[in-house]
Design an enzyme around this catalytic site. Structure first.
Site, PDB file in Angstrom:
ATOM      1  N   THR A 101       0.807  -1.213   0.000  1.00  0.00           N
ATOM      2  CA  THR A 101       0.000   0.000   0.000  1.00  0.00           C
ATOM      3  C   THR A 101       0.843   1.268   0.000  1.00  0.00           C
ATOM      4  O   THR A 101       0.451   2.278  -0.579  1.00  0.00           O
ATOM      5  CB  THR A 101      -0.949  -0.007   1.217  1.00  0.00           C
ATOM      6  N   THR A 177       1.950  -4.052   4.532  1.00  0.00           N
ATOM      7  CA  THR A 177       1.899  -4.233   5.984  1.00  0.00           C
ATOM      8  C   THR A 177       1.490  -5.641   6.425  1.00  0.00           C
ATOM      9  O   THR A 177       1.854  -6.060   7.523  1.00  0.00           O
ATOM     10  CB  THR A 177       0.930  -3.220   6.620  1.00  0.00           C
ATOM     11  N   ASP A 178       0.740  -6.364   5.609  1.00  0.00           N
ATOM     12  CA  ASP A 178       0.178  -7.637   6.076  1.00  0.00           C
ATOM     13  C   ASP A 178       1.241  -8.654   6.468  1.00  0.00           C
ATOM     14  O   ASP A 178       1.046  -9.438   7.406  1.00  0.00           O
ATOM     15  CB  ASP A 178      -0.744  -8.237   5.022  1.00  0.00           C
ATOM     16  N   LYS A 254       1.593  -6.913  13.316  1.00  0.00           N
ATOM     17  CA  LYS A 254       0.428  -6.139  12.910  1.00  0.00           C
ATOM     18  C   LYS A 254      -0.760  -6.613  13.735  1.00  0.00           C
ATOM     19  O   LYS A 254      -1.094  -7.797  13.742  1.00  0.00           O
ATOM     20  CB  LYS A 254       0.148  -6.336  11.413  1.00  0.00           C
TER      21      LYS A 254
END
EC number: 6.3.5.-
Length: 436
Positions: A101, A177-178, A254
């Protein structure tokens, strides 16, 4: 009639095209902004304006008056420009983009976010970065983080090592980020570094007015110029844009699907805080300083490692499948102190007999594994299962993959899993990590 057809007919009547600044009036309310394109599967009959505030609004075409204020060009994706000159008085920072992202935009054909910026586009989208350093920019991958693979960790580590060898003063990695915390753990095991290696991402893409990419990137560069020569993760520390935290690469996770402060240190504290362009390193953290160590690279890794979550009613077939398919190691995400149902004990013993190391972690995340408390836990120990201590399940999975790249001997694997290589576990637990 589709949105495109409705909008085209309506806008042509008023001499308006995408990119124009217009004023729309609906009853007693009016808005002024730039007319934007929309995804092809968006609901019909709406105009989208970007206001001066940076936010977008949708206005139904029905019963709306539109007035052309100023003609404009249709917004383009990507950036143009010549070579960026280097300033000899600034440090040289490498920005390596893997996608995600932080380097994504909206695809107006589908309305979906997809990785589209090159690393240089990322720099031109955030021109303030040029005030802080010189940059070597590289797009290593252009993927969303769910498509990350262990072999990409290897290639990223080798690319980072090349940049450091060529004189880079610090590294910033733009990442989805995942799975960012998997990559930060992998790089922590693969690299000993004389300069900071900072991994960052964004929860909202760079072309959105509420993006967190801008702050995360600038603070990552500030961290990359610091003396904290380790692998760390830089992300928002709050929902606002006022500060970021640096988290240790092996102790971060996360924790929320969409919040901008999604990353948290687990069984640890943030190792630094960046606020007002200043970095404050945690006074309780004994960190590796710039140029304190020489660059070392060890990217040997075993990809065939299984990751199994225990649940009520889990069958021993989950373990047996991985043994029969030739997996070299297993990480179990057990319940509580590190438990699985007793029907799995026989299969775990079989894995041990066939020289397949099994590491136990906890779904609780906070606290540490202790299989000595209950009888089932002691049976798990007798079956040869290795304690994951207070490692996150993801870090334990990455570490076992890396350790099996070093040795296939089960005793040596157990020894390395119980050796603190990159600060991945604490010798003692502390309640303060959970309370904070």
């Amino acid at each position: 009639m589709t949105y495109k057809e409705i909008a085209k007919k309506y806008l042509e009547t008023n001499g308006i095209t995408i990119g124009d600044t217009i004023k729309v009036k609906k009853e007693d309310i009016s808005y002024e902004g730039i007319l934007l394109d929309r995804s092809e599967d968006s609901e019909d009959g709406y105009l989208v304006l970007k206001l001066d505030s940076g936010y977008n609004i949708g206005v139904a075409i029905e019963n709306t008056e539109a007035e052309l204020i100023e003609k404009g060009d249709k917004p383009k994706i990507g950036y143009e420009g010549g070579e960026i000159e280097k300033d000899p008085n600034k440090m040289d920072i490498s920005i390596i983009s893997t996608g995600g992202t932080v380097s994504s935009i909206i695809d107006y054909k589908t309305g979906a976010v997809h990785p589209a910026f090159t690393a240089e586009d990322l720099l031109r989208a955030n021109p303030e970065l040029l005030d802080y350093a010189n940059y070597n920019v590289e797009a290593l991958y252009n993927i969303l983080s769910e498509n990350m693979k262990p072999k990409y960790w290897v290639e990223a580590a080798e690319s980072i090592a090349d940049d450091i060898s060529e004189g880079s003063d610090g590294i910033v990695i733009a990442h989805g980020t995942d799975t960012l915390h998997y990559t930060s753990a992998a790089l922590s095991f693969m690299l000993e570094t004389p300069v900071p290696i900072i991994i960052t991402g964004a929860q909202r893409s760079s072309d959105r007015p509420s993006t967190d990419a801008h702050v995360n990137l600038i603070d990552s560069v500030i961290a990359a110029k610091s003396d904290l020569a380790e692998v760390s993760v830089c992300m928002h520390g709050s929902l606002d844009d006022n500060y970021t935290y640096l988290h240790k690469g092996t102790k971060v996770r996360k924790m929320h699907t969409s919040r901008r402060d999604t990353f948290r240190s687990i069984n640890f504290e943030p190792i630094a805080k960046i606020e007002n362009e200043s970095i404050e390193i945690n006074p309780h953290y004994n960190y590796t300083k710039r140029n304190e160590k020489e660059l070392k690279v060890n990217t040997a890794i075993e990809e065939k490692v299984g990751f199994i979550k225990s649940f009520p009613g889990i069958s021993e077939e989950f373990i047996e499948y991985h043994i029969d398919k030739g997996y070299k190691g297993l990480v179990i995400e057990g319940t509580g102190l590190g438990h699985v149902p007793d029907n799995l004990i026989k299969s775990l013993s079989r894995a041990n007999d066939e020289n397949i190391p099994v590491v136990m972690t906890s779904q609780c995340l906070y606290g540490r594994v202790n299989m000595n408390v209950y009888s089932t836990g002691r049976e798990i120990i007798d079956a040869g299962v290795i304690s994951g201590r207070d490692m996150t399940p993801e870090t334990a999975y990455v570490k076992l993959s890396w350790v099996l790249g070093q040795s296939e001997d089960k005793k040596e694997v157990e020894k390395l899993m119980n050796t603190n290589i990159a600060g991945e576990f604490n010798e003692k637990s502390s309640i303060k990590y959970f309370l904070n």
